[in-house]
Design a protein around this motif. Structure first.
Motif, short mmCIF file in Angstrom:
data_model
loop_
_atom_site.label_atom_id
_atom_site.label_comp_id
_atom_site.label_asym_id
_atom_site.label_seq_id
_atom_site.Cartn_x
_atom_site.Cartn_y
_atom_site.Cartn_z
N ALA A 1 109.29 12.76 -9.37
CA ALA A 1 109.20 12.11 -8.07
C ALA A 1 108.00 11.19 -7.96
O ALA A 1 108.08 10.09 -7.39
CB ALA A 1 109.15 13.16 -6.97
N THR A 2 106.85 11.62 -8.51
CA THR A 2 105.61 10.87 -8.33
C THR A 2 105.20 10.07 -9.56
O THR A 2 104.38 9.15 -9.47
CB THR A 2 104.46 11.82 -7.98
N GLY A 3 105.73 10.44 -10.72
CA GLY A 3 105.30 9.80 -11.96
C GLY A 3 103.99 10.33 -12.49
O GLY A 3 103.47 9.82 -13.50
N GLU A 4 103.43 11.35 -11.83
CA GLU A 4 102.15 11.92 -12.28
C GLU A 4 102.35 12.65 -13.61
O GLU A 4 103.24 13.47 -13.76
CB GLU A 4 101.60 12.89 -11.24
N GLU A 5 101.48 12.35 -14.55
CA GLU A 5 101.59 12.91 -15.89
C GLU A 5 100.47 13.92 -16.13
O GLU A 5 99.33 13.70 -15.76
CB GLU A 5 101.49 11.78 -16.92
N THR A 6 100.82 15.04 -16.77
CA THR A 6 99.84 16.07 -17.13
C THR A 6 99.91 16.31 -18.63
O THR A 6 100.98 16.61 -19.17
CB THR A 6 100.11 17.39 -16.40
N GLN A 7 98.77 16.16 -19.31
CA GLN A 7 98.72 16.49 -20.73
C GLN A 7 98.44 17.98 -20.85
O GLN A 7 97.41 18.47 -20.39
CB GLN A 7 97.63 15.68 -21.43
N VAL A 8 99.35 18.72 -21.49
CA VAL A 8 99.22 20.17 -21.54
C VAL A 8 98.72 20.66 -22.90
O VAL A 8 98.44 21.84 -23.06
CB VAL A 8 100.57 20.85 -21.20
#
Length: 284
Positions: free
Chosen positions: A87-94
């Protein structure tokens, strides 16, 4: 091409490596620019994310709100495991990998846990809720149950299909074969695992071709789904939420002549009566 059925077959989007969510509302895929894209199966609306070239198949949560994928990051362009909010395009590197070899990323159905392997040996897990990153052991090609409680994987020698309880860390050997295993996948209810193997696991594969199998997680019993001549090396299989239907591609004439030798799509029904007992290795 990705297709949608509405009486007639129509093109849904252009790309490859499609993964559909459990609700059937979203398909994540690699578009023609080798970027991640998500298409709504009802409206046909496609959202593309400029996240760099994708490596290996993406994985999507059951509700389609999150997608996990592998792409290069940083100055050295090392491969990392990432999760994006659709929905937001927010990316998290895990991941915090220092390796060029990441593979087999899988996102739990609830979207809260991610698993992957590094250097084809080290299993990693990230918990979205706690932000904790854990080592799960030595192995590759992990699959994770919908609730994120159990991870299936193949050991470092490729001869064991194993399960690990994420909460306790308890390990269980589900199946053993010197012919190996590949591409395990959970049914949504966590009760069955589908996989490929060239082993003669139930006495019905004497030619040792690669065949499709389903294992019952609770009992360790296994069913051979396909039985044909020639090796099917396609590393993609799918299983329905209740574990009763398996979808897979195969170039062999499983249900009739296939003179062109093209890959065709099949759906197999796996009922409880077909299950053959198989002793598993227990817990460690």
């Amino acid at each position: 091409m990705l297709f949608r059925s509405s009486g007639n077959t129509t093109t849904l989007a252009l790309g490859w490596s499609p993964i559909i969510n459990a609700a059937g509302t979203k398909v994540a895929f690699v578009n023609l620019a080798n970027e991640l894209a998500v298409v709504d199966t009802e409206t046909g609306e496609t959202t593309s994310f400029v996240v760099g070239p994708l490596y290996d198949l993406p994985s999507i949560s059951a509700d389609g709100t999150r997608v996990a994928f592998i792409a290069p990051r940083g100055e050295q362009q090392l491969l990392q495991a990432l999760v994006i909010n659709v929905a937001t395009g927010e990316e998290t590197q895990v991941s915090d990998s220092v390796s060029y070899n990441l593979s087999g990323i899988a996102l739990s159905g609830d979207g809260l846990r991610v698993v992957w392997s590094e250097d084809y040996l080290s299993l990693k897990l990230f918990d979205v809720t706690t932000g904790e990153r854990r080592d799960l052991g030595v192995g590759n090609r992990p699959a994770i149950s919908k609730d994120g409680a159990t991870v299936a994987y193949i050991n470092d020698w490729g001869t064991e299909l194993r399960l690990v309880d994420v909460g306790s860390g308890a390990q269980r050997v589900l199946l053993i074969s010197d012919r190996g295993f590949s591409v395990p996948a959970f049914s949504a209810n966590g009760q069955r695992i589908v996989f490929l193997s060239s082993g003669d696991l139930v006495g019905a594969n004497p030619d040792l071709d690669v065949e499709l199998y389903v294992a019952d997680v609770a009992s360790g019993s296994v069913t051979q789904v396909t039985n044909s001549t020639g090796n099917n090396a396609v590393p993609t299989v799918g299983i329905s939420g209740d574990g009763s239907l398996i979808a897979f591609p195969d170039f062999r004439p499983l249900t009739g002549p296939n003179p062109e030798g093209n890959f065709e799509m099949f759906i197999a029904t796996c009922t409880q009566s077909e299950v053959v007992p198989y002793d598993f290795g227990g817990f460690e």
